[in-house]
Design a protein around this motif. Structure first.
Motif, PDB file in Angstrom:
ATOM      1  N   ALA A 106      10.404  10.789  -1.553  1.00 25.07           N
ATOM      2  CA  ALA A 106      10.791  10.564  -2.943  1.00 25.07           C
ATOM      3  C   ALA A 106       9.669  10.835  -3.931  1.00 25.07           C
ATOM      4  CB  ALA A 106      11.288   9.124  -3.115  1.00 25.07           C
ATOM      5  N   GLN A 107       8.439  10.873  -3.462  1.00 20.82           N
ATOM      6  CA  GLN A 107       7.309  11.065  -4.370  1.00 20.82           C
ATOM      7  C   GLN A 107       7.359  12.423  -5.081  1.00 20.82           C
ATOM      8  OE1 GLN A 107       3.312  12.027  -2.604  1.00 20.82           O
ATOM      9  NE2 GLN A 107       4.298  11.353  -0.721  1.00 20.82           N
ATOM     10  N   VAL A 108       8.133  13.380  -4.551  1.00 18.60           N
ATOM     11  CA  VAL A 108       8.202  14.702  -5.193  1.00 18.60           C
ATOM     12  C   VAL A 108       8.821  14.617  -6.590  1.00 18.60           C
ATOM     13  CG1 VAL A 108       8.374  15.875  -2.974  1.00 18.60           C
ATOM     14  CG2 VAL A 108      10.474  15.298  -4.206  1.00 18.60           C
ATOM     15  N   PHE A 109       9.561  13.546  -6.872  1.00 19.67           N
ATOM     16  CA  PHE A 109      10.197  13.389  -8.184  1.00 19.67           C
ATOM     17  C   PHE A 109       9.264  12.734  -9.208  1.00 19.67           C
ATOM     18  CE2 PHE A 109      13.900  13.425  -5.261  1.00 19.67           C
ATOM     19  CZ  PHE A 109      14.564  14.521  -5.790  1.00 19.67           C
ATOM     20  N   PHE A 110       8.063  12.361  -8.785  1.00 15.95           N
ATOM     21  CA  PHE A 110       7.126  11.685  -9.678  1.00 15.95           C
ATOM     22  C   PHE A 110       5.953  12.613  -9.974  1.00 15.95           C
ATOM     23  CE2 PHE A 110       9.645   8.531  -7.601  1.00 15.95           C
ATOM     24  CZ  PHE A 110       9.832   7.543  -8.545  1.00 15.95           C
ATOM     25  N   ASN A 111       5.596  12.710 -11.247  1.00 14.42           N
ATOM     26  CA  ASN A 111       4.502  13.610 -11.614  1.00 14.42           C
ATOM     27  C   ASN A 111       3.164  12.883 -11.792  1.00 14.42           C
ATOM     28  OD1 ASN A 111       5.095  12.371 -14.042  1.00 14.42           O
ATOM     29  ND2 ASN A 111       6.003  14.192 -14.981  1.00 14.42           N
ATOM     30  N   ASN A 112       3.163  11.566 -11.614  1.00 11.33           N
ATOM     31  CA  ASN A 112       1.931  10.779 -11.550  1.00 11.33           C
ATOM     32  C   ASN A 112       2.013   9.901 -10.311  1.00 11.33           C
ATOM     33  OD1 ASN A 112       2.131  11.455 -14.593  1.00 11.33           O
ATOM     34  ND2 ASN A 112       0.062  10.602 -14.392  1.00 11.33           N
ATOM     35  N   ARG A 113       1.371  10.365  -9.237  1.00 10.30           N
ATOM     36  CA  ARG A 113       1.478   9.668  -7.959  1.00 10.30           C
ATOM     37  C   ARG A 113       0.180   8.906  -7.675  1.00 10.30           C
ATOM     38  NH1 ARG A 113       2.625  15.133  -6.760  1.00 10.30           N
ATOM     39  NH2 ARG A 113       4.846  15.599  -6.994  1.00 10.30           N
ATOM     40  N   ILE A 114       0.347   7.663  -7.234  1.00  8.06           N
ATOM     41  CA  ILE A 114      -0.815   6.811  -6.958  1.00  8.06           C
ATOM     42  C   ILE A 114      -0.872   6.532  -5.468  1.00  8.06           C
ATOM     43  CG2 ILE A 114      -1.931   4.606  -7.453  1.00  8.06           C
ATOM     44  CD1 ILE A 114      -0.300   4.561 -10.063  1.00  8.06           C
ATOM     45  N   THR A 115      -1.967   6.888  -4.834  1.00  2.00           N
ATOM     46  CA  THR A 115      -2.152   6.621  -3.411  1.00  2.00           C
ATOM     47  C   THR A 115      -2.616   5.175  -3.228  1.00  2.00           C
ATOM     48  OG1 THR A 115      -2.744   8.925  -2.985  1.00  2.00           O
ATOM     49  CG2 THR A 115      -3.387   7.292  -1.320  1.00  2.00           C
ATOM     50  N   GLN A 116      -1.799   4.377  -2.533  1.00  2.00           N
ATOM     51  CA  GLN A 116      -2.129   2.969  -2.328  1.00  2.00           C
ATOM     52  C   GLN A 116      -2.267   2.590  -0.855  1.00  2.00           C
ATOM     53  OE1 GLN A 116       1.008   0.973  -4.773  1.00  2.00           O
ATOM     54  NE2 GLN A 116      -0.725   0.314  -6.040  1.00  2.00           N
ATOM     55  N   ARG A 117      -1.535   3.267  -0.002  1.00  2.00           N
ATOM     56  CA  ARG A 117      -1.546   2.967   1.441  1.00  2.00           C
ATOM     57  C   ARG A 117      -1.298   1.480   1.701  1.00  2.00           C
ATOM     58  NH1 ARG A 117      -5.642   6.937   0.900  1.00  2.00           N
ATOM     59  NH2 ARG A 117      -5.072   8.868   1.974  1.00  2.00           N
ATOM     60  N   ARG A 118      -0.165   1.027   1.237  1.00  2.00           N
ATOM     61  CA  ARG A 118       0.181  -0.394   1.365  1.00  2.00           C
ATOM     62  C   ARG A 118       0.280  -0.837   2.821  1.00  2.00           C
ATOM     63  NH1 ARG A 118       4.092  -2.287  -3.628  1.00  2.00           N
ATOM     64  NH2 ARG A 118       3.083  -1.031  -5.258  1.00  2.00           N
ATOM     65  N   SER A 119       0.530   0.102   3.720  1.00  2.00           N
ATOM     66  CA  SER A 119       0.649  -0.254   5.143  1.00  2.00           C
ATOM     67  C   SER A 119      -0.648  -0.817   5.709  1.00  2.00           C
ATOM     68  CB  SER A 119       1.083   0.963   5.962  1.00  2.00           C
ATOM     69  OG  SER A 119       0.130   2.008   5.842  1.00  2.00           O
ATOM     70  N   LYS A 120      -1.775  -0.549   5.032  1.00  2.00           N
ATOM     71  CA  LYS A 120      -3.052  -1.110   5.483  1.00  2.00           C
ATOM     72  C   LYS A 120      -3.178  -2.594   5.133  1.00  2.00           C
ATOM     73  CE  LYS A 120      -5.907   3.058   5.495  1.00  2.00           C
ATOM     74  NZ  LYS A 120      -7.190   3.653   4.997  1.00  2.00           N
ATOM     75  N   VAL A 121      -2.333  -3.050   4.207  1.00  2.00           N
ATOM     76  CA  VAL A 121      -2.304  -4.458   3.785  1.00  2.00           C
ATOM     77  C   VAL A 121      -3.708  -4.951   3.424  1.00  2.00           C
ATOM     78  CG1 VAL A 121      -1.356  -6.739   4.301  1.00  2.00           C
ATOM     79  CG2 VAL A 121      -0.363  -4.733   5.387  1.00  2.00           C
ATOM     80  N   GLU A 122      -4.313  -4.281   2.499  1.00  2.00           N
ATOM     81  CA  GLU A 122      -5.633  -4.690   2.026  1.00  2.00           C
ATOM     82  C   GLU A 122      -5.537  -5.703   0.893  1.00  2.00           C
ATOM     83  OE1 GLU A 122      -8.083  -0.605   3.124  1.00  2.00           O
ATOM     84  OE2 GLU A 122      -7.255  -0.853   1.103  1.00  2.00           O
ATOM     85  N   LYS A 123      -4.319  -5.913   0.396  1.00  2.00           N
ATOM     86  CA  LYS A 123      -4.084  -6.911  -0.641  1.00  2.00           C
ATOM     87  C   LYS A 123      -2.608  -7.289  -0.605  1.00  2.00           C
ATOM     88  CE  LYS A 123      -5.760  -4.015  -3.583  1.00  2.00           C
ATOM     89  NZ  LYS A 123      -6.281  -3.427  -4.847  1.00  2.00           N
ATOM     90  N   THR A 124      -2.212  -8.238  -1.428  1.00  2.00           N
ATOM     91  CA  THR A 124      -0.818  -8.668  -1.443  1.00  2.00           C
ATOM     92  C   THR A 124       0.057  -7.657  -2.179  1.00  2.00           C
ATOM     93  OG1 THR A 124      -1.090  -9.901  -3.506  1.00  2.00           O
ATOM     94  CG2 THR A 124      -1.453 -11.105  -1.435  1.00  2.00           C
ATOM     95  N   GLU A 125       1.348  -7.784  -1.976  1.00  2.00           N
ATOM     96  CA  GLU A 125       2.298  -6.886  -2.628  1.00  2.00           C
ATOM     97  C   GLU A 125       2.192  -6.982  -4.139  1.00  2.00           C
ATOM     98  OE1 GLU A 125       5.612  -4.059  -2.148  1.00  2.00           O
ATOM     99  OE2 GLU A 125       3.924  -4.747  -0.950  1.00  2.00           O
TER     100      GLU A 125
END
Length: 324
Positions: A106-125
């Motif tokens: 779905a990221q292809v529809f966004f023209n400002n994409r932020i890499t967060q890698r939430r799967s690493k769980v470095e912080k809360t949701e």
């Protein structure tokens, strides 16, 4: 500027996005903040004084939803959770700047994409959600006061006690044993009963079991088992009313589900149960409440008696501390 923040899934997922709404509105009060939410959160979102307008996201009615979004004349959209249908909808709506996490196709529809890698769980949701605001303003203040919303609970508590014949002086301890399939870690029903019975024996304490629409089988089972004084409360009305009721509880004990996050929104003391994997843990799904009010336990399906006793001792410690 018209800003659309989208979070079109469940109650708990929406609650952990509310700090993002509030931080943006507090830092930029001139921005008109719209929320795009699912039906379950539509009326609830309207109760937030830091959300200016609410747009209903109908998963089964794409073109009606698109029409509503277009009518709002949005300048920038900011999505805390994305999927293909949402991305396509925002693209077709003509929003020039579409911010979203760099995840899924779905990221292809966004023209400002932020890499967060939430799967690493470095912080809360909710912290990941707050970080999205930096795409609007790198200097934005991400702090927020707790409770996030102010609720007048006196009248709702008075009505609740009158309805269930609860003495005025009694404090209320809430238990929510169901979870509607949204949690990976929970106590057994028998252990909920043991905990509740312990609490009910304490002076001036009223135990209340709460249930949502998906928990009615659990409610029926408990009604046939419990042989001590408890109140069974089924939440049927607006979410904000349930939130007001939770705000009057001294302690709320539940698994990681929507009601837990509502208790966190109210900033009351909680004992919460999570799955024992990193993805399902409190490290990711902790509530937005003050950390000092949180007591989080990670449970495996075959948790030990020692773990149960640790939970029981924590509950007693909290309740005895209320009398000091």
């Amino acid at each position: 500027m018209n800003l659309l923040i989208t979070r079109h899934d469940k109650i708990g997922d929406f609650v952990v996005t509310l700090p993002l709404f509030k931080a943006i509105k507090m830092s930029n009060p001139e921005i008109k903040v719209f929320a795009l939410v699912s039906k379950i959160n539509y009326d609830f979102a309207k109760e937030m004084d830091f959300i200016d307008e609410v747009i209903l996201y109908e998963e089964d009615n794409f073109w009606s939803t698109l029409k509503r979004v277009k009518k709002a004349q949005i300048d920038i959209s900011l999505s805390a959770f994305i999927n293909t249908q949402l991305g396509y909808l925002l693209f077709l709506s003509g929003i020039k700047k579409r911010i979203g996490p760099a995840t899924k196709l779905a990221q292809v529809f966004f023209n400002n994409r932020i890499t967060q890698r939430r799967s690493k769980v470095e912080k809360t949701e909710f912290e990941y959600n707050l970080d999205l605001a930096k795409e609007l303003d790198q200097n934005i203040k991400l702090e927020f006061t707790r409770p996030l919303i102010k609720l007048n609970v006196e009248s709702s508590l008075k009505d609740f006690k009158k309805k269930f014949n609860i003495s005025v002086e009694k404090r209320i301890i809430g238990f929510h044993p169901g979870y509607g399939g949204s949690s990976d870690g929970n106590l057994t029903l028998n252990d909920y009963i043991k905990l509740a019975k312990k609490a009910s024996l304490l002076k001036n304490t009223q135990v209340v079991f709460t249930f949502g629409p998906d928990d009615l089988e659990v409610k029926k089972e408990l009604e046939n088992i419990i042989d001590f004084d408890v109140v069974f409360y089924e939440s049927k009305g607006p979410i904000i009313n349930f939130c007001k009721l939770l705000s009057s509880f001294e302690l709320f004990i539940s698994t990681s589900t929507g009601p837990m996050h509502l208790a966190g929104l109210a900033n009351i003391k909680t004992i919460s149960f999570f799955g024992n994997t990193l993805f399902a843990s409190s490290k990711r799904w902790a509530t937005i409440s003050d950390p000092k009010n949180q007591n989080n336990f990670m449970l495996s399906p075959s948790y030990s008696e020692e773990i149960y006793l640790e939970i029981e001792n924590k509950m007693i410690q909290i309740l005895e501390g209320l009398d000091e």
